[in-house]
Design a protein around this motif. Sequence first.
Motif, PDB file in Angstrom:
ATOM      1  N   ARG A  66       0.849  -1.180   0.000  1.00 54.35           N
ATOM      2  CA  ARG A  66       0.000   0.000   0.000  1.00 54.35           C
ATOM      3  C   ARG A  66       0.890   1.237   0.000  1.00 54.35           C
ATOM      4  N   VAL A  67       0.555   2.170  -0.909  1.00 53.90           N
ATOM      5  CA  VAL A  67       1.326   3.408  -1.045  1.00 53.90           C
ATOM      6  C   VAL A  67       0.340   4.569  -1.001  1.00 53.90           C
ATOM      7  N   SER A  68       0.743   5.645  -0.360  1.00 54.76           N
ATOM      8  CA  SER A  68      -0.083   6.838  -0.320  1.00 54.76           C
ATOM      9  C   SER A  68       0.152   7.634  -1.609  1.00 54.76           C
ATOM     10  N   ALA A  69      -0.927   8.026  -2.275  1.00 54.14           N
ATOM     11  CA  ALA A  69      -0.828   8.769  -3.539  1.00 54.14           C
ATOM     12  C   ALA A  69      -1.637  10.055  -3.444  1.00 54.14           C
ATOM     13  N   VAL A  70      -1.331  10.978  -4.357  1.00 51.46           N
ATOM     14  CA  VAL A  70      -2.024  12.261  -4.422  1.00 51.46           C
ATOM     15  C   VAL A  70      -2.809  12.299  -5.725  1.00 51.46           C
ATOM     16  N   LEU A  71      -4.074  12.735  -5.653  1.00 52.93           N
ATOM     17  CA  LEU A  71      -4.894  12.844  -6.865  1.00 52.93           C
ATOM     18  C   LEU A  71      -4.342  13.962  -7.746  1.00 52.93           C
ATOM     19  N   VAL A  72      -4.125  13.657  -9.028  1.00 50.15           N
ATOM     20  CA  VAL A  72      -3.660  14.639  -9.989  1.00 50.15           C
ATOM     21  C   VAL A  72      -4.858  15.355 -10.604  1.00 50.15           C
ATOM     22  N   GLU A  73      -5.996  14.658 -10.687  1.00 43.57           N
ATOM     23  CA  GLU A  73      -7.215  15.263 -11.206  1.00 43.57           C
ATOM     24  C   GLU A  73      -8.384  14.935 -10.281  1.00 43.57           C
ATOM     25  N   THR A  74      -9.449  15.683 -10.412  1.00 43.71           N
ATOM     26  CA  THR A  74     -10.621  15.511  -9.558  1.00 43.71           C
ATOM     27  C   THR A  74     -11.476  14.345 -10.059  1.00 43.71           C
ATOM     28  N   THR A  97       5.031   8.085  -4.804  1.00 42.20           N
ATOM     29  CA  THR A  97       6.473   7.862  -4.787  1.00 42.20           C
ATOM     30  C   THR A  97       6.708   6.405  -4.420  1.00 42.20           C
ATOM     31  N   GLU A  98       7.297   5.700  -5.346  1.00 43.72           N
ATOM     32  CA  GLU A  98       7.574   4.288  -5.116  1.00 43.72           C
ATOM     33  C   GLU A  98       8.943   4.166  -4.458  1.00 43.72           C
ATOM     34  N   PRO A  99       9.059   3.418  -3.384  1.00 48.57           N
ATOM     35  CA  PRO A  99      10.337   3.305  -2.692  1.00 48.57           C
ATOM     36  C   PRO A  99      11.440   2.797  -3.624  1.00 48.57           C
ATOM     37  N   GLY A 100      12.528   3.575  -3.719  1.00 46.35           N
ATOM     38  CA  GLY A 100      13.672   3.188  -4.537  1.00 46.35           C
ATOM     39  C   GLY A 100      13.549   3.528  -6.008  1.00 46.35           C
ATOM     40  N   LYS A 101      12.386   4.005  -6.464  1.00 47.52           N
ATOM     41  CA  LYS A 101      12.199   4.278  -7.895  1.00 47.52           C
ATOM     42  C   LYS A 101      11.778   5.717  -8.163  1.00 47.52           C
ATOM     43  N   GLY A 102      11.444   6.467  -7.137  1.00 47.92           N
ATOM     44  CA  GLY A 102      11.061   7.863  -7.331  1.00 47.92           C
ATOM     45  C   GLY A 102       9.594   8.036  -7.632  1.00 47.92           C
ATOM     46  N   GLY A 117      -5.413  16.886  -5.278  1.00 46.60           N
ATOM     47  CA  GLY A 117      -4.565  17.133  -4.125  1.00 46.60           C
ATOM     48  C   GLY A 117      -4.898  16.259  -2.921  1.00 46.60           C
ATOM     49  N   ASP A 118      -6.042  15.570  -2.941  1.00 47.95           N
ATOM     50  CA  ASP A 118      -6.394  14.666  -1.840  1.00 47.95           C
ATOM     51  C   ASP A 118      -5.468  13.454  -1.831  1.00 47.95           C
ATOM     52  N   ARG A 119      -5.280  12.894  -0.669  1.00 53.59           N
ATOM     53  CA  ARG A 119      -4.466  11.690  -0.531  1.00 53.59           C
ATOM     54  C   ARG A 119      -5.387  10.462  -0.555  1.00 53.59           C
ATOM     55  N   VAL A 120      -4.950   9.453  -1.302  1.00 52.22           N
ATOM     56  CA  VAL A 120      -5.674   8.185  -1.377  1.00 52.22           C
ATOM     57  C   VAL A 120      -4.663   7.042  -1.266  1.00 52.22           C
ATOM     58  N   ALA A 121      -5.153   5.866  -0.917  1.00 54.53           N
ATOM     59  CA  ALA A 121      -4.289   4.678  -0.841  1.00 54.53           C
ATOM     60  C   ALA A 121      -4.289   3.978  -2.185  1.00 54.53           C
ATOM     61  N   VAL A 122      -3.105   3.612  -2.646  1.00 56.64           N
ATOM     62  CA  VAL A 122      -2.943   2.896  -3.908  1.00 56.64           C
ATOM     63  C   VAL A 122      -2.207   1.604  -3.603  1.00 56.64           C
ATOM     64  N   TRP A 123      -2.653   0.527  -4.220  1.00 55.62           N
ATOM     65  CA  TRP A 123      -2.003  -0.768  -4.032  1.00 55.62           C
ATOM     66  C   TRP A 123      -1.161  -1.082  -5.256  1.00 55.62           C
ATOM     67  N   LEU A 124       0.069  -1.517  -5.044  1.00 53.89           N
ATOM     68  CA  LEU A 124       0.993  -1.852  -6.136  1.00 53.89           C
ATOM     69  C   LEU A 124       1.428  -3.308  -5.995  1.00 53.89           C
ATOM     70  N   GLY A 128       5.277  -3.002  -9.617  1.00 49.82           N
ATOM     71  CA  GLY A 128       4.963  -1.583  -9.519  1.00 49.82           C
ATOM     72  C   GLY A 128       3.696  -1.187 -10.241  1.00 49.82           C
ATOM     73  N   ARG A 129       2.919  -2.167 -10.711  1.00 52.50           N
ATOM     74  CA  ARG A 129       1.652  -1.871 -11.389  1.00 52.50           C
ATOM     75  C   ARG A 129       0.560  -1.645 -10.361  1.00 52.50           C
ATOM     76  N   ASN A 130      -0.367  -0.772 -10.715  1.00 53.06           N
ATOM     77  CA  ASN A 130      -1.493  -0.477  -9.842  1.00 53.06           C
ATOM     78  C   ASN A 130      -2.471  -1.650  -9.892  1.00 53.06           C
ATOM     79  N   VAL A 131      -2.778  -2.209  -8.723  1.00 53.73           N
ATOM     80  CA  VAL A 131      -3.721  -3.324  -8.612  1.00 53.73           C
ATOM     81  C   VAL A 131      -4.721  -3.011  -7.512  1.00 53.73           C
ATOM     82  N   GLY A 132      -5.740  -3.817  -7.415  1.00 53.18           N
ATOM     83  CA  GLY A 132      -6.735  -3.631  -6.360  1.00 53.18           C
ATOM     84  C   GLY A 132      -6.191  -4.076  -5.011  1.00 53.18           C
ATOM     85  N   PRO A 133      -6.876  -3.710  -3.951  1.00 55.82           N
ATOM     86  CA  PRO A 133      -6.416  -4.122  -2.617  1.00 55.82           C
ATOM     87  C   PRO A 133      -6.562  -5.639  -2.443  1.00 55.82           C
TER      88      PRO A 133
END
Length: 194
Positions: A66-74, A97-102, A117-124, A128-133
């Motif tokens: 689980r990685v914390s991400a920021v919304l780029v669009e609404t 920001t992925e650990p070790g990859k930027g 600008g809101d923070r959401v949880a993203v699962w990788l 490093g691909r975005n997947v569901g929880p």
Amino acid sequence: MRTRVRGWRWRRNPLRRRSDVVEAWTVLTVAVLLFVGAPLAGAAVGWWRYESAQARAATQRAERQRVSAVLVETAPAAVPSPQGARLPTFRVKVRWTEPGKGPRTGEALVPAGGQRGDRVAVWLDKRGRNVGPPVSTGAVWQHALTTGVSTAAGVVAVVLAWHFAVRRIAARRRLAEWEREWARTGPKWRRHTA
């Protein structure tokens, strides 16, 4: 004087037919299958599904982070829905920001109404691909219970269908036996009454 009727299919008597005995054994078998077999089958299949789903959930938890991400669009706004309904999710661009990859950008499923600008949880996954929880414990239990109850209901349906078929065949044979008996005894009765 009281007559004993219970269990007449099990005792020897001149009125008992073979179809009566078959029907009595069928009722006993159906009772055992309904009250013992169906629950045991449902529990066994439910437990098996629980074990396999639990193993899959453990694998997913080990492979995903689980990685914390920021919304780029609404995200689009939620449409009014019945009370208690889950909020819909939409694919929206996010940055994390992925650990070790930027920093990376991609799409993720986020709840409706999320603002830029809101923070959401993203699962990788490991790549490093975005997947569901990963599958939740509640979902594992729900899946296991649903499978177990469905199996028990299926066993009940099969047993009752089998019981109906056996009773129908037994009734046909009983009627055929009575017809044969009447064909033998009917003429004797008619002679005495005529």
